[in-house]
Design an enzyme around this catalytic site. Structure first.
Site, PDB file in Angstrom:
ATOM      1  N   TYR A 121      30.460  36.835  51.781  1.00  0.00           N
ATOM      2  CA  TYR A 121      30.875  38.206  52.115  1.00  0.00           C
ATOM      3  C   TYR A 121      30.837  38.394  53.637  1.00  0.00           C
ATOM      4  CZ  TYR A 121      31.384  40.624  47.628  1.00  0.00           C
ATOM      5  OH  TYR A 121      31.858  41.074  46.433  1.00  0.00           O
TER       6      TYR A 121
ATOM      7  N   THR B 134      35.554  36.589  51.333  1.00  0.00           N
ATOM      8  CA  THR B 134      36.144  37.780  50.707  1.00  0.00           C
ATOM      9  C   THR B 134      36.251  38.875  51.755  1.00  0.00           C
ATOM     10  OG1 THR B 134      35.211  37.189  48.570  1.00  0.00           O
ATOM     11  CG2 THR B 134      35.818  39.496  48.871  1.00  0.00           C
TER      12      THR B 134
END
Ligand SMILES: Cc1cc2nc3c(=O)[nH]c(=O)nc-3n(C[C@H](O)[C@H](O)[C@H](O)COP(=O)(O)O)c2cc1C
Length: 391
Positions: free
Chosen positions: A129, A155
């Site tokens: 992330y 992501t």
């Protein structure tokens, strides 16, 4: 698992086994859940051209990032898998390895990347992330490399969290807070309560324990993840991570040609077309509706994967016909996990493979290489335009 014949059956079982707060976290999406519905409608609105006598077998195996998988789907990264079934991440990873398909572990997993790699032999990817300062991602990347994760997904659709209204109503944000309705709901789901809640330890973000120390509680770790969101994460950070990671790198969350081309310019090996299963920007289009344009603008060397709404083997066929090399599964295998642990995940994978095989035979395709735009039924006029020799 007997009598569960499709993913929707597994979803119904998951709903009856899980307390509402947990099921809604799995099943829900942002705001009016328009994009969640759009992902399904997108696949349902595409029709395939049936072909007769095209052969009675089909080989689903596919090459993705240099590795040959038994089928063109992999279990995508999802956080908090331990709230559905004890050691949820391990069951997902094992079922994927046993089925010969890929598996991606989330930053927000409930088992550490080292624990998974010590127990599962199959190929594994790690999902990062855009959180924290540079040393946060560097330490996770160093560990992922050392633990044998072969590819990295970043992501990038999550600089802020989506407004998931089911979770807000339950007061759920990455850890289950005890309240009278939650306790009551838990008591009405004794199978879940005994295994997950009264089990050996509460699910916590194990990859992040290294940042807080071994004694960190599930709540402290959940607070930590919230504090690590970095809304200033930029393409410069992507370049930095590209320099730090020498294996294949994919950008997840791409929904338009401009971002796909930029990801490629910045050194990504490919993109994952994804709207996070409708959990981030509500009102984003169905992923399948933007696939052709994105795949069409990228060079031949780029890897193009897609997720969002895959519930049928025919959805995988449609995605490959329109230019994806493979798809990621999100809720489909999570419903299986929540319904029956390892067996449920294995069942979800075999259902999708079986449906995909039938679909390929019905469309006259003996291998995934045979799939292409010719498999998609388009209005006759459009087809005439596409093949001038018919005029
Ligand atoms: C419960 C849940 C948790 C998720 N957690 C993550 C995550 O940790 N990292 C990530 O990149 N995507 C995460 N996603 C998004 C999935 O990787 C994937 O993009 C999405 O689920 C695909 O849509 P589908 O569930 O309709 O197949 C999550 C999705 C769900 C449903």
């Amino acid at each position: 698992m007997k009598r569960a014949v499709n993913i929707e059956d597994l979803r119904r079982r998951a709903r009856s086994r899980l307390p509402r707060v947990v099921f809604d976290y799995l099943d829900g999406a942002a705001e009016d859940e328009i994009t969640l519905t759009a992902n399904r409608r997108g696949f349902q609105s595409i029709q395939l051209v049936p072909r007769i006598l095209g052969g009675g077998t089909a080989d689903l195996s596919t090459q993705i990032l240099g590795h040959r998988y038994a089928a063109p789907f992999l279990i995508g990264p999802t956080g908090l898998n331990g709230i559905y079934w004890p050691q949820g991440d391990l069951h997902l990873a094992r079922a994927a390895a046993d089925a010969g398909v890929g598996f991606a572990l989330s930053t927000a997993s409930n088992m550490s990347m080292e624990a998974i790699s010590a127990q599962v032999d199959g190929p594994k990817w790690f999902q990062l992330y855009p959180w924290g300062k540079p040393d946060f991602s560097k330490s996770l990347l160093d560990r992922a490399r050392a633990a044998g994760y072969s590819a990295l997904i970043i992501t990038l659709d999550s600089l802020v969290g989506g407004k998931r209204e089911r979770d807000l109503r339950h007061g759920f944000s990455h850890e289950i807070r005890m309240s009278a309705p939650v306790v009551l709901d838990g008591l009405m789901h004794p199978g879940w309560l005994a295994s997950v809640w009264l089990g050996r330890s509460r699910p916590r973000f194990e990859n992040l324990v290294a940042f807080l120390g071994d004694g960190a509680s599930d709540k402290e770790l959940a607070d930590f993840t919230r504090s690590q969101r970095n809304p200033h994460f930029s393409w410069e950070d992507v370049r930095r991570i590209r320099r730090q990671w020498d294996g294949p790198l994919l950008i997840k969350g791409v929904m338009c040609a401009e971002d796909a081309l930029r990801a490629r310019q910045e050194g990504a090996d490919g993109v994952i077309i994804s709207n996070h299963g409708g959990r981030q920007l509500d009102g984003a289009p169905a992923t399948i509706s933007v696939l052709e344009e994105i795949a069409g603008c990228l060079d031949d060397g780029a890897t193009v994967l897609l997720d969002g709404g895959i519930r049928r083997g025919s959805d995988v066929v449609k995605a490959l016909a329109l230019g994806a090399q493979g798809v990621l599964l999100g809720r489909a295998t999570l419903y299986g996990l929540a319904a029956g642990g390892y067996d449920g995940v294995a069942r979800a994978l075999s259902m999708l493979a079986d449906e995909m095989q039938r679909t390929m035979i019905f469309t006259g395709c003996g291998s995934t290489d045979d799939l292409g735009p010719h498999n998609i039924a388009r209005p006759c006029r459009e087809r005439d335009r596409a093949s001038p020799e018919r005029e």
